[in-house]
Design an enzyme around this catalytic site. Sequence first.
Site, PDB file in Angstrom:
ATOM      1  N   GLU A  73      49.993  -5.150 -18.290  1.00 39.59           N
ATOM      2  CA  GLU A  73      50.623  -6.380 -17.820  1.00 39.59           C
ATOM      3  C   GLU A  73      49.680  -7.143 -16.880  1.00 39.59           C
ATOM      4  O   GLU A  73      49.554  -8.350 -16.950  1.00 39.59           O
ATOM      5  CB  GLU A  73      51.940  -6.046 -17.089  1.00 39.59           C
ATOM      6  CG  GLU A  73      52.657  -7.203 -16.446  1.00 39.59           C
ATOM      7  CD  GLU A  73      53.161  -8.247 -17.448  1.00 39.59           C
ATOM      8  OE1 GLU A  73      53.213  -7.956 -18.662  1.00 39.59           O
ATOM      9  OE2 GLU A  73      53.494  -9.362 -17.008  1.00 39.59           O
ATOM     10  N   VAL A  79      36.732  -3.186  -4.171  1.00 34.28           N
ATOM     11  CA  VAL A  79      35.769  -2.213  -3.664  1.00 34.28           C
ATOM     12  C   VAL A  79      36.278  -1.785  -2.294  1.00 34.28           C
ATOM     13  O   VAL A  79      36.755  -2.613  -1.522  1.00 34.28           O
ATOM     14  CB  VAL A  79      34.352  -2.833  -3.555  1.00 34.28           C
ATOM     15  CG1 VAL A  79      33.374  -1.840  -2.931  1.00 34.28           C
ATOM     16  CG2 VAL A  79      33.855  -3.274  -4.920  1.00 34.28           C
ATOM     17  N   LYS A  88      37.759   7.513   5.857  1.00 32.92           N
ATOM     18  CA  LYS A  88      37.889   8.625   4.925  1.00 32.92           C
ATOM     19  C   LYS A  88      36.793   9.675   5.147  1.00 32.92           C
ATOM     20  O   LYS A  88      37.035  10.871   4.991  1.00 32.92           O
ATOM     21  CB  LYS A  88      37.861   8.102   3.485  1.00 32.92           C
ATOM     22  CG  LYS A  88      38.379   9.095   2.462  1.00 32.92           C
ATOM     23  CD  LYS A  88      38.741   8.409   1.162  1.00 32.92           C
ATOM     24  CE  LYS A  88      39.107   9.391   0.083  1.00 32.92           C
ATOM     25  NZ  LYS A  88      39.610   8.740  -1.130  1.00 32.92           N
ATOM     26  N   GLU A 172      38.083   4.915  -9.766  1.00 27.29           N
ATOM     27  CA  GLU A 172      39.461   5.421  -9.855  1.00 27.29           C
ATOM     28  C   GLU A 172      40.335   4.358 -10.506  1.00 27.29           C
ATOM     29  O   GLU A 172      40.453   3.245  -9.989  1.00 27.29           O
ATOM     30  CB  GLU A 172      40.001   5.749  -8.456  1.00 27.29           C
ATOM     31  CG  GLU A 172      41.435   6.276  -8.486  1.00 27.29           C
ATOM     32  CD  GLU A 172      41.973   6.589  -7.090  1.00 27.29           C
ATOM     33  OE1 GLU A 172      41.908   7.755  -6.683  1.00 27.29           O
ATOM     34  OE2 GLU A 172      42.431   5.653  -6.400  1.00 27.29           O
ATOM     35  N   THR A 185      53.299  -0.457  -2.832  1.00 26.60           N
ATOM     36  CA  THR A 185      52.832  -1.556  -1.983  1.00 26.60           C
ATOM     37  C   THR A 185      53.595  -1.574  -0.662  1.00 26.60           C
ATOM     38  O   THR A 185      53.006  -1.684   0.421  1.00 26.60           O
ATOM     39  CB  THR A 185      52.995  -2.912  -2.711  1.00 26.60           C
ATOM     40  OG1 THR A 185      52.269  -2.860  -3.938  1.00 26.60           O
ATOM     41  CG2 THR A 185      52.489  -4.068  -1.880  1.00 26.60           C
TER      42      THR A 185
HETATM   43  P1  GTP Z   1      42.953   9.921  -0.896  1.00 26.23           P
HETATM   44  O1  GTP Z   1      44.454  10.033  -0.853  1.00 26.23           O
HETATM   45  O2  GTP Z   1      42.494   8.616  -1.437  1.00 26.23           O
HETATM   46  O3  GTP Z   1      42.330  10.236   0.414  1.00 26.23           O
HETATM   47  O4  GTP Z   1      42.355  11.014  -1.916  1.00 26.23           O
HETATM   48  P2  GTP Z   1      43.047  12.184  -2.717  1.00 26.23           P
HETATM   49  O5  GTP Z   1      41.970  13.053  -3.200  1.00 26.23           O
HETATM   50  O6  GTP Z   1      44.143  12.796  -1.917  1.00 26.23           O
HETATM   51  O7  GTP Z   1      43.604  11.449  -3.993  1.00 26.23           O
HETATM   52  P3  GTP Z   1      45.090  11.005  -4.330  1.00 26.23           P
HETATM   53  O8  GTP Z   1      45.169  11.073  -5.798  1.00 26.23           O
HETATM   54  O9  GTP Z   1      46.094  11.742  -3.512  1.00 26.23           O
HETATM   55  O10 GTP Z   1      45.148   9.486  -3.860  1.00 26.23           O
HETATM   56  C1  GTP Z   1      44.308   8.520  -4.352  1.00 26.23           C
HETATM   57  C2  GTP Z   1      44.879   7.138  -4.095  1.00 26.23           C
HETATM   58  O11 GTP Z   1      46.228   7.056  -4.587  1.00 26.23           O
HETATM   59  C3  GTP Z   1      45.012   6.727  -2.651  1.00 26.23           C
HETATM   60  O12 GTP Z   1      43.807   6.215  -2.149  1.00 26.23           O
HETATM   61  C4  GTP Z   1      46.116   5.671  -2.723  1.00 26.23           C
HETATM   62  O13 GTP Z   1      45.609   4.456  -3.220  1.00 26.23           O
HETATM   63  C5  GTP Z   1      47.025   6.255  -3.765  1.00 26.23           C
HETATM   64  N1  GTP Z   1      48.060   7.097  -3.137  1.00 26.23           N
HETATM   65  C6  GTP Z   1      48.106   8.448  -3.119  1.00 26.23           C
HETATM   66  N2  GTP Z   1      49.179   8.886  -2.459  1.00 26.23           N
HETATM   67  C7  GTP Z   1      49.858   7.794  -2.051  1.00 26.23           C
HETATM   68  C8  GTP Z   1      51.072   7.596  -1.302  1.00 26.23           C
HETATM   69  O14 GTP Z   1      51.764   8.518  -0.882  1.00 26.23           O
HETATM   70  N3  GTP Z   1      51.442   6.298  -1.072  1.00 26.23           N
HETATM   71  C9  GTP Z   1      50.730   5.244  -1.537  1.00 26.23           C
HETATM   72  N4  GTP Z   1      51.178   4.002  -1.253  1.00 26.23           N
HETATM   73  N5  GTP Z   1      49.583   5.395  -2.233  1.00 26.23           N
HETATM   74  C10 GTP Z   1      49.151   6.651  -2.477  1.00 26.23           C
END
Ligand code: GTP
Length: 236
Positions: A73, A79, A88, A172, A185
């Site tokens: 959609e 970046v 991070k 990603e 969001t």
């Molecule tokens: P980070 O969460 O990015 O530090 O790495 P990770 O290795 O834990 O990867 P994960 O798959 O958990 O998350 C990757 C991305 O998914 C995040 O950077 C967010 O954009 C999104 N995300 C993950 N968990 C959440 C959440 O609980 N709420 C929201 N709004 N976004 C999330």
Amino acid sequence: GGKGCVILYLYTAGIRTAGKRIFITYKRQESSMEIQIWRDLLDPYDLAVRELTTKFEHLRYEYKSRGLYCPIEQVTGRVKTISSILDKMQKKQIEMAEIEERMEDIAGIRIICQFVEDIPKVVNMIRSRRDMTVKHEKDYVTHAKTSGYRSYHVIVNYGVELMSGPKTIQAEIQIRTMGMNFWSTIEHSLQYKYKQNIPDHLREKLLKSADAIVVLDSEMSSVRDEIMDAQNSMQH
Ligand code: GTP
Ligand code: MG
């Protein structure tokens, strides 16, 4: 030339000093040299985000121009900002030299779908492409995170061509419905507001809303055929 040599030297030195020094100099809002180091790091990701966004948007265009229903959609990309990279690095104890390997979301693409059923279609499109290879996948659609977060994540290796030659970077790709996007969001804004410590009463509301989104998504799926019929008849 001489200037190029200086920059190259500092870039190497910067990598070796790892994390902390870059962090401190950046916080002091220092020289154009530091900015150049970041620019060298982030430029390939900027290209990747723009290429990938264009490619997925083009797929949407192809479907539309053939009068077909498109599982995509909307496509957005970004970046990661320097300050969020630094956060991070601290949180996950990532050294400067490890950034590109361990930080998988410097290039981020988000694909929004209308229906849950569209998600596996988009995932299959990604798997079958020859210009990217899947590194790994995370299915938070069937296995929601404890926060209530739902989305399908695909980490891909993607090649870009630069002045210096070819380079493979990670990106990603988050695939989610409009409903899931709505939830994440709002939750993200709350995380930002409360600095990751969302109060319990709001956490409860978010979990309830996450459940409501699951219901909404499946209700929407059940009227899906009718919507597609309507879209097709509009085109004829
Ligand atoms: P980070 O969460 O990015 O530090 O790495 P990770 O290795 O834990 O990867 P994960 O798959 O958990 O998350 C990757 C991305 O998914 C995040 O950077 C967010 O954009 C999104 N995300 C993950 N968990 C959440 C959440 O609980 N709420 C929201 N709004 N976004 C999330
Ligand atoms: Mg996480």
